[in-house]
Write a protein that holds these residues in place. Structure first.
Motif, PDB file in Angstrom:
ATOM      1  N   THR B 134      13.482 116.916 -44.703  1.00 54.62           N
ATOM      2  CA  THR B 134      14.796 117.274 -44.179  1.00 54.62           C
ATOM      3  C   THR B 134      15.598 116.039 -43.790  1.00 54.62           C
ATOM      4  OG1 THR B 134      13.929 117.336 -41.929  1.00 54.62           O
ATOM      5  CG2 THR B 134      13.874 119.405 -43.152  1.00 54.62           C
ATOM      6  N   THR B 135      16.883 116.255 -43.607  1.00 55.89           N
ATOM      7  CA  THR B 135      17.752 115.180 -43.137  1.00 55.89           C
ATOM      8  C   THR B 135      17.334 114.725 -41.746  1.00 55.89           C
ATOM      9  OG1 THR B 135      19.588 116.007 -44.459  1.00 55.89           O
ATOM     10  CG2 THR B 135      20.157 114.594 -42.606  1.00 55.89           C
ATOM     11  N   GLY B 230      30.994 115.226 -45.893  1.00 59.62           N
ATOM     12  CA  GLY B 230      30.813 116.680 -45.953  1.00 59.62           C
ATOM     13  C   GLY B 230      30.224 117.197 -44.652  1.00 59.62           C
ATOM     14  N   ASP B 257      25.177 110.374 -44.087  1.00 59.73           N
ATOM     15  CA  ASP B 257      24.573 111.695 -44.202  1.00 59.73           C
ATOM     16  C   ASP B 257      25.467 112.541 -45.109  1.00 59.73           C
ATOM     17  OD1 ASP B 257      23.736 114.298 -43.953  1.00 59.73           O
ATOM     18  OD2 ASP B 257      24.040 114.430 -41.781  1.00 59.73           O
TER      19      ASP B 257
END
Ligand SMILES: Cc1ncc(COP(=O)(O)O)c(C=O)c1O
Ligand SMILES: Cc1ncc(COP(=O)(O)O)c(C=O)c1O
Lengths: 476, 476
Positions: B134-135, B230, B257
């Motif tokens: 995951t981020t 985004g 990110d």
């Protein structure tokens, strides 16, 4: 087609060398320099997997994989993973897929009961369980929770993070020191207590007391103890009962890392290894290690979920929803380091149901019996010795002192021995060093391993020992 | 049987309510209190999934799932995941499965090139990529690397962790503040710069300069900037070029990110949104979001892998091996927070190959076109307004000011509107609040979404708006 490929893979797996024999960099010149512009048929990709990828695989599912700790796949586990990928939901909060959260809570209570975890670790006792990817994440989450609880007590500003001390033994998995580093514990404040052969490499409570007292005397603040049941080098067991007693006295959070051996506790005859866990704050095991559930699946239980939530919860506007606002649901994102999470409990649920508890117990017992058989074979050969008493399904052994005189030389001899064993491609084992002794580890646990594979492993060991020029090594 | 189940699931998916309509606690009384002792047939389990689990699923793969950001599955992604589970290798170090490591490095170079990332982010340019879950993990890993590099410079003892400051905007994902907290950044040292409607909610470089200067004046040490391409609330784009310029001046690590929108950069016409990335230190996107790869798959590229390794590497005896000792291989465990890691690159490789770059581009473009169509429909209805300019495949809109007079009331009206839209079960959207404005988010991106689903979504919005008693809400 992919299912067939996997079925064929398992049918043929014994023909592959367990340990991949490729050289570093083998793959780059076999694949194109960039991604294709046009779609390629799946047949093409499968063919490439067969010809280019499989030779570079070290086969963890091979019945002669005895290295590290097992990482067990099974039909139920693989199908569970397939369903997870098919549904592909993101269960960060209850509303994002209620079934993902609710099934996890139920399955964690099921497994917690099977392990006979004390009630306060279960949802039914106001604690609860959560599934993460790895033990590293479980350590990170519990460390942060303990850290923040302690800092709230002692004040961040005044004393601060620099005074916090964490404890483990020199047999504890390196994941713990890494987690401590990540959460900002000073490197000088990771207290690594040496464990010795006299305690079979279990952490000695008196040593812990000494370390804690000395830290307190210097104005430091004891924070966290990572106790291990089934250490990575030798499957040693830290004695939970006295360790938790010490910890309670000094208000230290105890985490029990039973990554590999925890699974054994579903068998009543092994459950005693976690006696005393009622004094701990958290407990984890990797169902992907020795419990037939494919990677990744770390099960963590805590007595005080609110400690996790206080540290790890987030509540941004874009994730707000009525169910969470009303507070009657679990939002697992607040129990863990990551936001997004896979629907991992599905495979664990399927493993439990499609095997049934009785078969799971027999499966684990069969591995222990195979390890016992291997242990016996080793003990019968005068050239070898069992270095530490076998625990669970792991045997730690070496070519012993009747062959070579001092440990330094013995270590060299055993290193060479392991190299030639693994070079055969017929089995794969790894090594450990504890108390200065280099030993070979045979960790039984691959799903397909049978007694004959263990017998064969012993044959390989003996053959390679026979062929070894011990005099030559000793001489050099 | 499971494959058939999944195929049926996708065939029937449009008949399910997108957002699960179950009530909290629905599942516990439907399942037995404990795990079964005897094995149960897989048919039984599948039946339970159909009757008990599916109703509790919020269908992320439903073509009318427009909530959060998309989490896209695809045939190639699912089959890749299936192969990963089938092989079930643990690629923590090269030797533990060379193909897992080498394919990952190759695929990360492939994808990096497709995104036209500057060469220093690729292995071919002495940087490199790694796949995490995951981020959150990507943020954690880069933050720790940056922290330790800075502490090595300024001295841990003297100034210490308490002086480090990290920067983001109030539109940045909460994962960043959480990661900062985990690594021990003081909560008062997370500088959240407000972004406003005048910059379309992008982070204003002048504001960053002001914040950094003020921190330096107070003796604090700027450490890290998380810039977003985004953003989660409105898909806003932080201007990388000027932000990186500011950061360079103050020796701040910049992470970009691009969890959702990064995928769009494989299309040349969108690539400009990351212009300036050459000034950043790291860049990540979630291939599981808008790139057809099932959860989880976060791709992180860094210019200086040694910074990750210095913070995150471990080298315990039981993992030592010749290849690692000789240093010519990548051991990905040293690039990331966790030790164990799944063979995730397999699915990404399969997605790239079995779709081909041209189709992947068209796929993303089709979503953007659908969002444009929706935007147009909204703009044509006098009761609605587009709150911020559409970015990528996301439209942020609300019932506008011709209906209600002040934002407080408008927020209430739109909250009710969203509730009734989601209550219909026909579509699922979520909301955001930015600049005090509550808005509905339509995020196009589910793999099965077609123009007709977006048209239908608009129909649902209009119908629910028609049925709303705005006067009543305004009055209360
Ligand atoms: C005792 C113990 N703890 C922790 C770990 C690390 O597990 P993970 O890779 O799930 O973080 C291992 C792995 O072998 C282990 O044996
Ligand atoms: C911009 C952004 N960053 C980070 C995240 C968190 O991603 P993950 O769940 O992979 O940590 C999200 C999730 O929606 C996001 O939109």
């Amino acid at each position: 087609m992919v299912i067939d490929f996997i079925a064929d893979y398992y049918n043929n797996i014994e023909h592959y060398p367990v340990l991949s024999q490729v050289k570093p960099g083998y793959l780059r010149h076999l694949l194109p320099r960039s991604a294709p512009l046009a779609a390629e048929p799946i047949e093409e990709i499968i063919k490439d997997i067969e010809t280019h990828i499989i030779p570079g695989i070290t086969h963890w599912q091979h019945p002669a994989h005895f290295a590290y700790f097992p990482c067990t796949a099974s039909t139920a586990g693989i199908l569970g993973e397939l369903l997870t990928a098919g549904l592909n939901v993101v269960g960060f909060s209850w509303v994002a897929s209620p079934a993902a959260t609710e099934l996890e809570a139920i399955v964690m209570d099921w497994l917690g009961e099977l392990l006979n975890l004390p009630k306060p670790f279960l949802f039914s006792g106001n604690g609860g369980g959560v599934i993460m990817g790895t033990t590293c994440e479980a350590l990170l989450a519990t460390l942060v929770a303990a850290r923040d609880r302690k800092l709230a007590e002692i004040g961040e500003g005044e004393i601060g993070i620099g005074k916090l001390v964490v404890y483990c033994s020199d047999q504890t998995h390196c994941a713990f020191a890494k987690a401590a580093k990540i959460v900002g514990i000073k490197q000088g404040n990771v207290r690594v207590v040496p464990a010795s052969k006299t305690t079979s490499f279990g952490l000695c409570p008196d040593e812990l007391v000494r370390a804690v007292r000395s830290d307190r005397d210097r104005g430091l603040v004891p924070l966290f103890l990572c106790a291990t049941v089934g250490t990575t080098p030798t499957a040693a067991v830290d004695p939970l009962l006295p360790l938790c007693r010490v910890a309670r006295e000094h208000d230290i959070w105890v985490h029990v890392d039973a990554a590999y051996a925890g699974a054994a506790c579903v068998c009543p005859e092994f459950r005693h290894v976690i006696d005393g866990v009622e004094g701990a704050d958290s407990f984890s095991l990797n169902a992907h290690k020795w419990f037939l559930t494919t990677l990744d699946c770390c099960c963590l239980w805590v007595k005080d979920p609110s400690a996790l939530r206080k540290s790890l919860s987030t509540n941004p506007e874009y994730l707000r929803n009525q169910a969470s606002d009303e507070g009657g649901v679990i939002d697992y994102k607040d129990w863990q380091v990551t936001l997004s999470r896979r629907f991992r409990c599905l495979k664990l649920w399927m493993v439990l149901r499609s095997n049934g508890v009785a078969n799971l117990r027999n499966f684990l017992r069969s591995h222990v019996r195979m390890a016992e058989a291997f242990e016996k074979l080793v003990a019968e050969d005068a050239r070898f010795e069992i270095v530490v008493p076998r625990r669970f399904s792991m045997v730690c052994f070496r070519m012993g002192d009747c062959v070579v005189v001092d440990d330094g030389v013995a270590n060299l001899v055993n290193k060479k021995l392991l190299e030639s064993i693994n070079g055969s491609g017929r089995v794969f084992m790894t090594h450990a060093v504890a108390g200065g002794i280099y030993m070979l580890r045979l960790a039984v646990g691959a799903t397909l391993t049978e007694a004959r594979h263990v017998a064969e492993a012993w044959k390989v060991v003996r053959e390679q020992a026979d062929a070894m020029d011990v005099e030559g090594i000793v001489g050099c």
